[in-house]
Design an enzyme around this catalytic site. Structure first.
Site, mmCIF file in Angstrom:
data_model
loop_
_atom_site.group_PDB
_atom_site.id
_atom_site.type_symbol
_atom_site.label_atom_id
_atom_site.label_comp_id
_atom_site.label_asym_id
_atom_site.label_seq_id
_atom_site.Cartn_x
_atom_site.Cartn_y
_atom_site.Cartn_z
ATOM 1 N N THR A 34 -6.928 -33.682 35.624
ATOM 2 C CA THR A 34 -5.988 -33.564 34.506
ATOM 3 C C THR A 34 -6.113 -34.742 33.557
ATOM 4 O OG1 THR A 34 -4.496 -32.442 36.043
ATOM 5 C CG2 THR A 34 -3.567 -33.115 33.909
ATOM 6 N N ASP A 95 -0.866 -35.391 43.145
ATOM 7 C CA ASP A 95 -1.040 -34.219 43.994
ATOM 8 C C ASP A 95 0.258 -33.444 44.137
ATOM 9 O OD1 ASP A 95 -3.770 -34.695 44.580
ATOM 10 O OD2 ASP A 95 -3.126 -36.367 45.824
ATOM 11 N N LYS A 105 -0.120 -39.072 46.005
ATOM 12 C CA LYS A 105 -1.412 -39.234 45.319
ATOM 13 C C LYS A 105 -2.470 -39.585 46.350
ATOM 14 C CE LYS A 105 -1.809 -41.525 41.462
ATOM 15 N NZ LYS A 105 -2.705 -40.483 40.909
ATOM 16 N N GLY A 107 -5.458 -37.522 46.679
ATOM 17 C CA GLY A 107 -6.348 -36.385 46.954
ATOM 18 C C GLY A 107 -7.782 -36.692 46.521
ATOM 19 N N GLU A 114 -5.527 -46.733 41.994
ATOM 20 C CA GLU A 114 -4.505 -46.048 41.176
ATOM 21 C C GLU A 114 -3.163 -46.753 41.301
ATOM 22 O OE1 GLU A 114 -4.952 -42.148 42.909
ATOM 23 O OE2 GLU A 114 -5.999 -41.405 41.128
#
Ligand code: DER
Length: 241
Positions: A34, A95, A105, A107, A114
């Site tokens: 995304t 996620d 998060k 995945g 991150e």
């Protein structure tokens, strides 16, 4: 298709509404499918004569290999978190997202970088498609467990401790078919995916997991996201704050 257009709509609107082009300079760029559209939108501003002088001065901080490619492929300036420890706004995927904007998060196996970037940012904006919003609790739709980055030598110890904490299923994430053996992260660590079922208190669970010997970081992002832009199948976008 509807899924891709929902991602693009969410990411474009997130960029349009959350950058103060006059004052923001350091932009975090996350990982996943995304955030591709967030970098793409920034690239469009770079080509827009009204914005190009400002955007060409932006310094974009990556969260992994794919993220570095997104920055470079869109003509944006690549920076490092060592040189830019204060980030104005970070854009990343997730996620799963609950009503309190807590996230699962990891995945994409980039959760450490991150979280380093998202917690170094004044604003952390999540961009996601309609599959990611949990109706209430985390781990409603996301069934792959909580991603946890661990020191490789501790994988047995951490697996046992996670089961003692109540994990129903614990697995060391394996590489692709070509690569026999575990995924190795950018930080030379392993990942464990631990299924704790529905997460009614993700903050408490994060604290317990983080305290285990051998755990580097968890994929539970608690009290971190400022807003979430969720794209719908019809192209509209819901904004959660
Ligand atoms: O690993 C992550 O947390 C990534 O942000 C990723 O999982 C986001 O998912 P997406 O590919 O659906 O954007």
């Amino acid at each position: 298709d509807k899924l891709e257009s929902s991602k693009r709509a969410a990411a474009y609107r997130a960029i349009d509404e959350n950058i103060d082009f006059k004052t923001d300079k350091v932009i975090g760029i996350g990982s996943g499918s995304t955030v591709i559209y967030a970098a793409e939108r920034l690239g469009q501003y770079l080509k827009d004569s009204e914005y190009s002088d400002l955007v060409s001065e932006f310094i974009c901080i990556p969260t992994g290999f794919q993220s570095r490619r997104l920055i470079l492929d869109n003509g944006l300036k690549l920076g490092s978190i060592e040189e830019n420890s204060m980030i104005d706004v970070d854009f990343d995927g997730a996620d799963e997202i609950d009503d309190d904007l807590n996230l699962i998060k990891g995945g994409g196996a980039c959760l450490f970088q991150e979280k380093l970037v998202s917690t170094s940012s004044k604003k952390f904006i999540v961009v996601a498609d309609y599959r990611k919003k949990a109706p209430k609790y985390l781990s409603t739709n996301w069934k792959s467990g909580i991603p946890i980055e661990i020191v490789p030598s501790a994988y047995v110890r951490v697996s046992d401790d996670l089961k003692k904490l109540g994990a129903k299923h614990v697995i060391v994430r394996q590489g692709g078919s070509a690569k026999a053996g575990p995924v190795v992260t950018d930080n030379n660590n392993f990942l464990i995916d631990a299924d704790f079922g529905m997460l009614e208190n993700p903050a408490q669970l994060h604290d317990k997991i983080k305290a285990l010997v051998g755990v580097v970081e968890t994929g539970l992002f608690i009290d971190n996201a400022s807003k979430a832009y969720i794209g719908n199948a019809d192209g509209t976008v819901n904004v959660f704050t």
